[in-house]
Motif scaffolding. Structure first.
Motif, mmCIF file in Angstrom:
data_model
loop_
_atom_site.group_PDB
_atom_site.id
_atom_site.type_symbol
_atom_site.label_atom_id
_atom_site.label_comp_id
_atom_site.label_asym_id
_atom_site.label_seq_id
_atom_site.Cartn_x
_atom_site.Cartn_y
_atom_site.Cartn_z
ATOM 1 N N SER A 83 18.102 39.660 -7.322
ATOM 2 C CA SER A 83 17.341 38.980 -6.268
ATOM 3 C C SER A 83 18.026 37.694 -5.834
ATOM 4 O O SER A 83 18.019 37.349 -4.650
ATOM 5 C CB SER A 83 15.927 38.671 -6.752
ATOM 6 N N LYS A 129 19.042 36.775 -2.124
ATOM 7 C CA LYS A 129 18.572 35.545 -1.489
ATOM 8 C C LYS A 129 19.726 34.719 -0.936
ATOM 9 O O LYS A 129 19.592 34.077 0.100
ATOM 10 C CB LYS A 129 17.757 34.712 -2.479
ATOM 11 N N SER A 137 20.934 36.455 2.200
ATOM 12 C CA SER A 137 20.043 36.379 3.359
ATOM 13 C C SER A 137 19.796 34.929 3.801
ATOM 14 O O SER A 137 18.984 34.680 4.676
ATOM 15 C CB SER A 137 18.726 37.093 3.068
ATOM 16 N N GLY A 138 20.484 33.995 3.168
ATOM 17 C CA GLY A 138 20.419 32.621 3.658
ATOM 18 C C GLY A 138 19.271 31.802 3.103
ATOM 19 O O GLY A 138 19.015 30.699 3.559
ATOM 20 N N ILE A 139 18.553 32.340 2.117
ATOM 21 C CA ILE A 139 17.439 31.590 1.539
ATOM 22 C C ILE A 139 17.966 30.544 0.561
ATOM 23 O O ILE A 139 17.482 29.420 0.526
ATOM 24 C CB ILE A 139 16.463 32.547 0.825
ATOM 25 N N VAL A 169 14.806 41.724 6.132
ATOM 26 C CA VAL A 169 14.655 41.602 4.688
ATOM 27 C C VAL A 169 13.290 42.139 4.274
ATOM 28 O O VAL A 169 12.277 41.774 4.856
ATOM 29 C CB VAL A 169 14.774 40.129 4.234
ATOM 30 N N PHE A 200 11.033 42.288 0.865
ATOM 31 C CA PHE A 200 10.816 42.011 -0.549
ATOM 32 C C PHE A 200 9.701 42.929 -1.027
ATOM 33 O O PHE A 200 8.563 42.773 -0.594
ATOM 34 C CB PHE A 200 10.411 40.557 -0.786
ATOM 35 N N GLN A 207 8.000 43.099 -3.569
ATOM 36 C CA GLN A 207 6.868 42.531 -4.294
ATOM 37 C C GLN A 207 6.130 41.471 -3.490
ATOM 38 O O GLN A 207 5.205 40.850 -3.977
ATOM 39 C CB GLN A 207 7.344 41.922 -5.609
ATOM 40 N N ARG A 208 6.597 41.241 -2.285
ATOM 41 C CA ARG A 208 5.928 40.237 -1.469
ATOM 42 C C ARG A 208 5.694 40.789 -0.082
ATOM 43 O O ARG A 208 6.525 41.522 0.445
ATOM 44 C CB ARG A 208 6.798 39.008 -1.347
ATOM 45 N N GLN A 226 4.963 40.498 4.029
ATOM 46 C CA GLN A 226 5.136 39.618 5.180
ATOM 47 C C GLN A 226 4.052 39.874 6.218
ATOM 48 O O GLN A 226 4.077 39.332 7.302
ATOM 49 C CB GLN A 226 6.513 39.811 5.785
ATOM 50 N N ALA A 263 0.110 39.779 7.513
ATOM 51 C CA ALA A 263 -1.124 39.028 7.298
ATOM 52 C C ALA A 263 -2.155 39.973 6.689
ATOM 53 O O ALA A 263 -2.317 41.105 7.134
ATOM 54 C CB ALA A 263 -1.630 38.456 8.606
ATOM 55 N N ARG A 320 10.152 33.930 3.201
ATOM 56 C CA ARG A 320 9.953 34.728 4.402
ATOM 57 C C ARG A 320 10.269 33.904 5.649
ATOM 58 O O ARG A 320 10.906 34.385 6.574
ATOM 59 C CB ARG A 320 8.490 35.178 4.436
ATOM 60 N N LEU A 357 12.288 31.512 5.803
ATOM 61 C CA LEU A 357 13.721 31.237 5.844
ATOM 62 C C LEU A 357 14.528 32.383 6.432
ATOM 63 O O LEU A 357 15.652 32.178 6.879
ATOM 64 C CB LEU A 357 14.228 30.912 4.435
ATOM 65 N N VAL A 358 13.977 33.593 6.434
ATOM 66 C CA VAL A 358 14.731 34.697 7.030
ATOM 67 C C VAL A 358 14.285 34.969 8.467
ATOM 68 O O VAL A 358 14.550 36.012 9.013
ATOM 69 C CB VAL A 358 14.645 35.995 6.186
ATOM 70 N N ARG A 359 13.603 33.993 9.057
ATOM 71 C CA ARG A 359 13.228 34.131 10.459
ATOM 72 C C ARG A 359 13.878 33.032 11.291
ATOM 73 O O ARG A 359 14.019 31.908 10.815
ATOM 74 C CB ARG A 359 11.705 34.057 10.611
ATOM 75 N N TYR A 385 15.723 23.256 -2.089
ATOM 76 C CA TYR A 385 14.803 24.348 -2.400
ATOM 77 C C TYR A 385 15.485 25.415 -3.252
ATOM 78 O O TYR A 385 16.599 25.822 -2.984
ATOM 79 C CB TYR A 385 14.297 24.968 -1.096
ATOM 80 N N SER A 390 11.148 36.759 -8.311
ATOM 81 C CA SER A 390 12.073 37.778 -7.820
ATOM 82 C C SER A 390 11.623 38.315 -6.473
ATOM 83 O O SER A 390 10.476 38.422 -6.196
ATOM 84 C CB SER A 390 12.154 38.921 -8.802
#
Lengths: 326, 259
Positions: free
Chosen positions: A64, A68, A71-73, A101, A103, A105-106, A108, A110, B94, B96-98, B254, B259
């Motif tokens: 991960s 990350k 993907s620029g995080i 992207v 994830f 487990q998360r 995006q 609403a 999330r 950050l990837v937008r 940050y 994960s």
């Protein structure tokens, strides 16, 4: 130059360390001991346009973290990443329009409203042309078979339905690269198949480069021609799945159904022999002994059934992990 | 950008009215909370005629301006108030990837529409106090009032941004922030001039509440003729600079979560 170039990246996290118990907790409140943990250590690889790459490794291997950074995080502590000419972290705003992207487990989406509303919001976030967006949305929705699903509040969806919506959401802006972090986690067989078929399709038709992490070896088997195995922050194997199979997958599993007692088999290349209910389970190394030789040897016994199996990719990976002690 | 913000607000409202019962009950409770503050001030003034020369309606004017800014911030910029949650649940990854600014997406992420009741109430109190104060209106006074209301929003916005910057490093909310936001808000409901010198100093030069609810009001209430006081709310803009800057620095540090 390759499409994605990762050159010697590392990521170090500062983690506070303390032992368990109330006393230690109080102590750490005043004085904290920090340790530096290398999540990823000096990793390099490059990926061409249109590839599907499986990025695998045990939990905590740094999968991960790598995704990350790609993907620029996160900003790598050391090293360079170039994707399609962009530096993911520095050129973030320009770069991320090129990537999608997911994830696993998360979410995006609403939670309380239909996924379609989130899609419309994404249209505005990515400043998409409405006509193009509608066309693209229709196409994705049809492919993923979620026409009805996107009209229901997300909280009422099953995990598989939600994941299909997630994938749709991450592709609305037609990214050139798709990062999937455990896209099939917790899905049932049908949903997994839909997701896999879909990934193959967009890769083939839209030439989307796909990088996915997973623990499900079936994902790898059906999707990725190339895998990168990572353990303890280092790359252990980078190459085709086929090569890995021939190198490490020379073991075969033979299940012999018989009422006779098979004594010790005097052949080279028999790795193990286990008594199971109503027969035996043999594992042989096909580099040392051919299957026919073994079957020939066994023919003196009264055999009711014989089942020969290639080693599952799961076993190969386990063996690799063992070899590298991770 | 404005379009996107409005779009996000619509979605948030849509989410919130999914739960009808809780929406209505929350709305009612908002009424009670607000009017407790209101009656406390009114009750105080039933014993005293004035506090250091400020009458009840002058204090209520001050109160309503501060409440207006605070409740607007709480209503529309809820995301920044709950910033630690965004970090913990991974929403920030999330964002950050937008292809949009992080602060902007944070503002879009949540609208606590129920707090709009507080905004309405503060406007009501504002009108009540304006009616009861004998104000000789002129264009300058209208400008002062508008400046006060806008900079009241800005100061709370700045404070929320400042405190959320800290979350980048701790990954956790900081209770200290309430000293400045909530605590500061309570004190600033009264004209800052009534406090001791040390407090006046803090709320003038560190968190510039006094430039919203004290100096401009002196001008507005004809307690001074100095026109400089009229533009003092603009000084809040200077306060925004370090707030936004610290957010930027925080973002660089940050480290994501999980994960």
């Amino acid at each position: 130059m390759s499409y994605i170039v990762v050159d010697g990246i590392s990521k170090t996290f500062k983690v506070s360390k303390r032992s368990s118990g109330m006393k230690a907790a109080l102590k750490s409140f005043f004085k904290r001991n920090y340790v530096y943990v290398d999540a990823v250590k000096d990793i390099s690889f490059s990926i061409e346009k249109g590839e599907i790459v499986g990025y695998i490794g045990p939990n905590g291997a740094g999968k991960s973290t790598t995704i990350k950074m790609l993907s620029g995080i996160l900003l790598p502590t050391a090293g360079n990443i170039k994707v399609n000419g962009f530096n993911p972290f520095k050129d973030r705003k320009k770069y991320v329009s090129n990537i999608g992207v997911v994830f696993g487990q998360r979410s995006q989406l609403a939670w309380d409203i239909p996924a379609e509303d989130t899609f419309d919001l994404l249209r505005d976030i990515y400043k998409l042309d409405d006509k193009k967006y509608q066309k693209n949305k229709e196409e994705l929705v049809k492919l993923l078979n979620i026409e009805e699903i996107i009209k229901k509040p997300v909280r009422t969806l099953s995990l598989g339905e939600r994941m299909r919506c997630e994938i749709c959401a991450s592709l609305l802006h037609e990214p050139k690269i798709l990062f999937l972090d455990e896209p099939t986690i917790g899905l049932d067989a049908v949903s997994k198949k839909i997701v896999r078929d879909f990934i193959l399709k967009i890769n083939k038709e839209k030439k989307v480069t796909v990088i996915l992490t997973t623990h499900d070896m079936m994902d790898i088997d059906t999707l990725a021609k190339r895998i990168i195995l990572i353990g303890k922050g280092k790359i252990l194997y980078d190459g085709s799945l086929k090569k890995l199979k021939t190198e490490y997958g020379s073991y075969k599993n033979i299940i012999v159904k018989t009422d006779d007692t098979i004594k010790e088999i005097k052949l080279k290349g028999i790795i193990s022999k286990k008594k199971i209910d109503g027969g035996y389970n043999l594992i042989i190394d096909s580099n040392l002994v051919t299957v026919s030789k073994v079957v020939n040897y066994l023919s003196k016994y009264h055999i009711t059934d014989l089942d020969i199996d290639n080693e599952q990719i799961d076993d190969i990976i386990l063996k690799l992990y063992e070899d590298y002690k991770i | 950008m404005v379009k996107l913000f409005i779009q996000s607000i619509k979605l948030s409202i849509k989410s919130q009215i999914e739960y009808k019962g809780s929406f209505i009950l929350n709305g009612i409770s908002q009424l009670f909370i607000f009017f407790t503050y209101y009656f406390m001030i009114v009750a105080l003034f039933s014993k005293f005629n004035n506090i250091k020369g400020f009458t009840v309606y002058e204090v209520l004017l001050c109160f309503s301006i501060i409440q207006f800014g605070y409740s607007i911030t709480e209503t529309f910029f809820r995301g920044i108030d709950k910033f630690e949650d965004l970090i913990i649940d991974g929403s920030l990854d999330r964002f950050l990837v937008r292809p949009r600014g992080i602060l902007f997406q944070t503002l879009c992420s949540d609208v606590d529409f129920i707090k709009i009741f507080r905004v309405i109430q503060s406007v009501i109190v504002l009108i009540i106090s304006l009616i009861n104060l004998d104000i000789v209106w002129n264009i300058n006074k209208v400008i002062v009032l508008i400046l006060c209301l806008i900079s009241s929003i800005l100061i709370f916005f700045g404070l929320f941004v400042l405190t959320s910057s800290y979350c980048f490093i701790t990954l956790q909310g900081l209770e200290v922030k309430n000293v400045f936001t909530d605590g500061g808000k309570y004190m600033a409901q009264y004209p800052i001039g009534i406090y001791r010198k040390g407090i006046v100093f803090i709320f003038t030069f560190i968190i510039p509440y006094a430039f919203i609810n004290y100096y401009p009001l002196l001008y507005f209430l004809d307690k001074t003729n100095n026109t400089l006081y009229m533009f003092s709310p603009l000084l809040v803009l200077i306060f925004l600079v370090p707030c936004l800057w610290s957010f930027k620095i925080g973002l660089k540090h940050y480290n994501s979560a999980g994960s």
